[in-house]
Scaffold this active site. Structure first.
Site, short mmCIF file in Angstrom:
data_model
loop_
_atom_site.label_atom_id
_atom_site.label_comp_id
_atom_site.label_asym_id
_atom_site.label_seq_id
_atom_site.Cartn_x
_atom_site.Cartn_y
_atom_site.Cartn_z
N GLU A 48 0.81 -1.22 0.00
CA GLU A 48 0.00 0.00 0.00
C GLU A 48 0.84 1.27 0.00
OE1 GLU A 48 -0.58 -2.65 1.84
OE2 GLU A 48 -2.71 -3.21 1.66
N PHE A 110 -10.54 -8.31 13.72
CA PHE A 110 -9.52 -8.72 12.76
C PHE A 110 -9.25 -7.57 11.78
CE2 PHE A 110 -8.38 -10.69 8.63
CZ PHE A 110 -7.13 -11.14 9.00
N GLN A 111 -7.98 -7.26 11.57
CA GLN A 111 -7.54 -6.17 10.69
C GLN A 111 -8.17 -4.84 11.05
OE1 GLN A 111 -7.70 -7.57 6.54
NE2 GLN A 111 -5.59 -8.27 6.80
N LYS A 160 -17.19 -1.34 6.70
CA LYS A 160 -17.75 -2.26 5.71
C LYS A 160 -19.28 -2.19 5.66
CE LYS A 160 -17.53 -7.08 4.24
NZ LYS A 160 -16.49 -7.90 3.65
N MET A 468 24.17 9.02 2.07
CA MET A 468 24.07 10.29 2.79
C MET A 468 24.39 10.10 4.27
SD MET A 468 23.71 13.49 2.40
CE MET A 468 22.68 14.20 1.11
#
Lengths: 573, 160
Positions: A48, A110-111, A160, A468
């Site tokens: 993502e 969940f999630q 949802k 760097m």
């Protein structure tokens, strides 16, 4: 009656969206079910963070709002870095995230993650949608907020059950938000004050930032600078807002700015910041920044005024409108002495490198890219030394041709951003200048370019280091190179591995490119670079060109952190 | 310096977190906070006392104004103000001391809002310095519990 998921697709289409980046998951199945039938081109990313950087690159290159869709929990947390990147640089983006059903929020489902809580500080605004009837309005507001004022990312978190719920609500605008006044009307008196200051100034300087690009005001800056003969320096994000090939261009200022730009800041009697917010990488030590100058600042965001540098003449408004009003009030001037002075500095201290070095230098590769693309490519970068060299050795002449994570400094930005840029600009040559450290952070997204035949060209300057960080350790940390060696040998004692079993460099970028379905090329000498670049540019489809460059080359000039812009280190000798 | 910052905000979820987050994110402690609806539908007023650096808090005030759900922000630290705080305190009050305690409290402007066998609950409303002085005055009587509303303010007419 339409479902919440329908409302989301409608909202995207109503806002003019054509292109969406994202990755599905449990809580966005309903949106993806509608997306299946929607007239929206979809890019399936592999992580993502890639989706957010693609949407970001798409927005920076096109000026349109970038759009991404991610699922709840890990999908949303993976998007956080990309949202923060866009927020720091003021890039318009709308991110739709799924959320667990309303009745499960707060239950450690969940999630589940508290996405609006997590993203509150890294977005311009965010929404948790609790009522499907609000969705059409919220989508319209999200786009309006993203693209107006100082642009920025807006996240819309949609549970949802809200996606599945039915509604007859629609929204046809206009968007009205009581507390949101994005475009203040500039005061004519402030503009007149600024015009008078410019007319009086003997040694004026323009400091041009990303706001000029966001505000589509590059042409006005150029007109004004040429009319009044005022030299122009730009920030990293301002590159391209003023043609660097113009005699008035002093190139970038700041920590890795040109000597001419930093001296001009220190010597000028009037400094006009146009859409630049005085980042600490630009100012160096604040107390010694532009010590002789009256300081003026044109910005759309009132909170940017006097945030770090005290401003004498603030002009709050849309940069394009302000400049259009300013141009007729500013008198033509010659300013011969001042221009002679700054061009003498530019001649005496050009951005340069040791051309006699036998090894392949990273700067030379970028100069060759500039020549091979005749300065007409859109360049994206990762973050680090290569980013600074890309700012120094490619000359930008048009807005939206240098795409880089400035404020947040996000390694892993450049490759996915290039995919977003190429999705917006199919006919342009898009080249990513990358370091071997940064490019590994989102390399997986190369498959998206291959799948969609987006012919991005990725030039990896492989110096075998996190360059760097290595440079800072060399200059400020007693040359104790801690955790910066990407090669397996010559590491500090606590990071050593058995070099009898494994020595060299991993991964093999050529094989890695090929494994992703792209073309992989490698060069390690000066003479090979030109031909390899020609081959890369002629080759259809995505190409990764790995350039093995001198490992311990540093970015100069450098203003040490906390020092004044006059204290530039030219080299280590 | 201790700043008094008020914000008129949209009365919706998350707005308090946004406002408080901007302040706490800079490591500043909010000493007192009160939130309530105003007479205008959908608009709430947040009143905060925040000790901190003047320059940083001036910046915070500007950034609060940038929040989409925030309608108006004022730093009223130096403005002429009406300010009030309400304090409820439960004080131990054995029968022998009760009458004297209540008399002292009432003289100071407090009222008795509840009486129990071993304690009385007092209420005082006033400017912050006055209620603080009253709390000091009650300390010898053994304070069992105490709740303060946090300061609320209105600008005097003519002020911002």
């Amino acid at each position: 009656m339409r479902t919440g998921a329908d409302c989301i697709i409608d909202g995207l289409l109503q806002a003019g969206t054509t292109t969406v980046f994202g990755l599905p998951g449990g809580t966005v199945l309903d949106i993806f079910a509608k997306l299946y039938h929607a007239p929206l081109e979809f890019f399936l990313v592999r992580h993502e963070q890639g989706a957010t950087h693609m949407a970001d690159g798409y927005a920076r290159a096109s000026g349109r709002v970038g759009v991404c869709i991610v699922t709840s929990g890990p999908g949303a947390t993976n998007a956080v870095t990309g949202l923060a990147t866009a927020n720091m640089d003021g890039i318009p983006m709308v991110c739709v995230s799924g959320q667990v059903p309303t009745h499960m929020i707060g239950n450690d489902a969940f999630q589940e993650a508290d996405t609006t809580g997590i993203t509150r500080a890294v977005t311009k605004h965010n929404y948790l949608v609790k009522n499907v009837d609000d969705l059409p309005r919220i989508l319209a507001e999200a786009f309006e907020i993203a693209r107006t004022g100082r642009p920025g990312p807006v996240l819309v978190d949609v549970p949802k059950d809200i996606q599945q719920a039915k509604t007859s609500a629609t929204f046809s605008g206009p968007v009205k938000i009581r507390g949101y006044k994005p475009t203040p009307e500039a005061s004519p008196r402030d503009i007149a004050t600024l015009a008078e200051a410019i007319n009086k100034a003997q040694k004026p300087l323009f400091l041009v930032g990303g706001g000029v690009i966001a505000g589509e005001a590059a042409a006005e800056v150029t007109t004004l600078a040429r009319k009044a003969q005022i030299p122009v320096t730009t920030t990293l994000l301002g590159l391209g807002a003023f043609p660097e090939t113009d005699p008035l261009a002093l190139r970038m200022l700041g920590m890795h700015g040109s000597v001419a730009a930093n001296r001009a800041v220190s010597e000028c009697d009037l400094l006009v910041s146009i859409g630049a917010r005085f980042d600490d990488r630009v100012t160096g030590k604040i107390a010694l920044f532009a010590p002789n100058a009256i300081k003026a600042h044109i910005d759309i965001d009132p909170s940017a005024i006097s945030k770090s540098v005290a401003i004498d003449i603030p002009v709050i408004g849309h940069v394009k409108a302000v400049l259009q009003a300013l141009i007729p009030q500013v008198e033509p001037r010659k300013r011969t002495d001042w221009l002679n002075q700054v061009s003498a500095w530019a001649r005496e201290f050009p951005l340069t490198f040791n051309r006699d070095d036998q090894e392949l230098l990273p700067q030379e590769v970028i100069e060759q890219v500039y020549l091979a693309t005749r300065g007409e490519a859109i360049i994206t970068t990762e973050v680090g030394q290569h980013q600074m060299w890309a700012a120094h050795f490619y000359k930008y002449t048009h807005p939206r041709t240098f795409i880089s994570s400035g404020g947040l400094g996000t390694m892993g930005f450049g490759l996915p951003a290039a995919i977003g840029v190429q999705a917006a600009c199919r006919d342009r040559t898009v080249v990513t200048i990358a370091g071997d450290g940064s490019v590994q952070m989102n390399f997986q997204e190369l498959v998206v370019a291959v799948e969609h035949d987006l012919p991005i060209k990725v030039v990896i300057l492989n110096n075998g280091h996190l360059g760097m960080v290595r440079q800072w350790q060399e200059m400020f940390y007693k040359r104790e190179y801690s955790a910066v060696r990407l090669r397996q040998d010559d590491r500090a004692a606590n990071e050593q591995i058995d070099t009898t079993r494994r020595k060299g460099y991993l991964p093999d970028f050529v094989k890695l490119a090929e494994a992703h379905g792209a073309t992989g090329l490698r060069v390690d000498s000066k003479r090979e670079v030109g031909p390899a670049l020609k081959k890369m540019l002629a080759q259809p489809g995505p190409v990764v060109l790995e350039c093995i460059v001198k490992p311990e080359e540093n970015v100069y000039p450098m203003v040490p952190p906390g020092a004044s812009l006059t204290e530039m280190v030219q080299n280590m000798a | 310096m201790k700043h008094i910052i008020t914000a008129l905000v949209e009365n919706q979820p998350g707005v308090l977190a946004r406002v408080v987050g901007l302040i706490s994110g800079r490591g500043y402690n909010i000493e007192s906070l009160s939130v309530g609806p105003t007479h205008e539908t959908g608009i709430s007023r947040i009143t905060m006392q925040v000790p901190g650096d003047d320059r940083v808090l001036a910046q915070v005030t500007k950034q609060l104004n940038r929040l989409v759900d925030v309608i108006q922000v004022n730093d009223l630290t130096t403005a002429p103000l009406l300010h009030r705080e309400l304090v409820l305190l439960k004080v131990a009050a054995p029968p022998a001391e009760r009458a004297a305690l209540i008399k002292t409290a009432q003289t100071a402007g407090a009222t008795v809002v509840a009486e129990e066998s071993a304690a009385v609950t007092l209420q005082i409303i006033g400017e912050q310095a006055d209620v603080a002085a009253f709390i000091e005055q009650m300390k010898p009587y053994s304070i069992l519990d105490l709740a303060r509303s946090g300061i609320i303010v209105l600008a005097r007419s003519g002020a911002a």
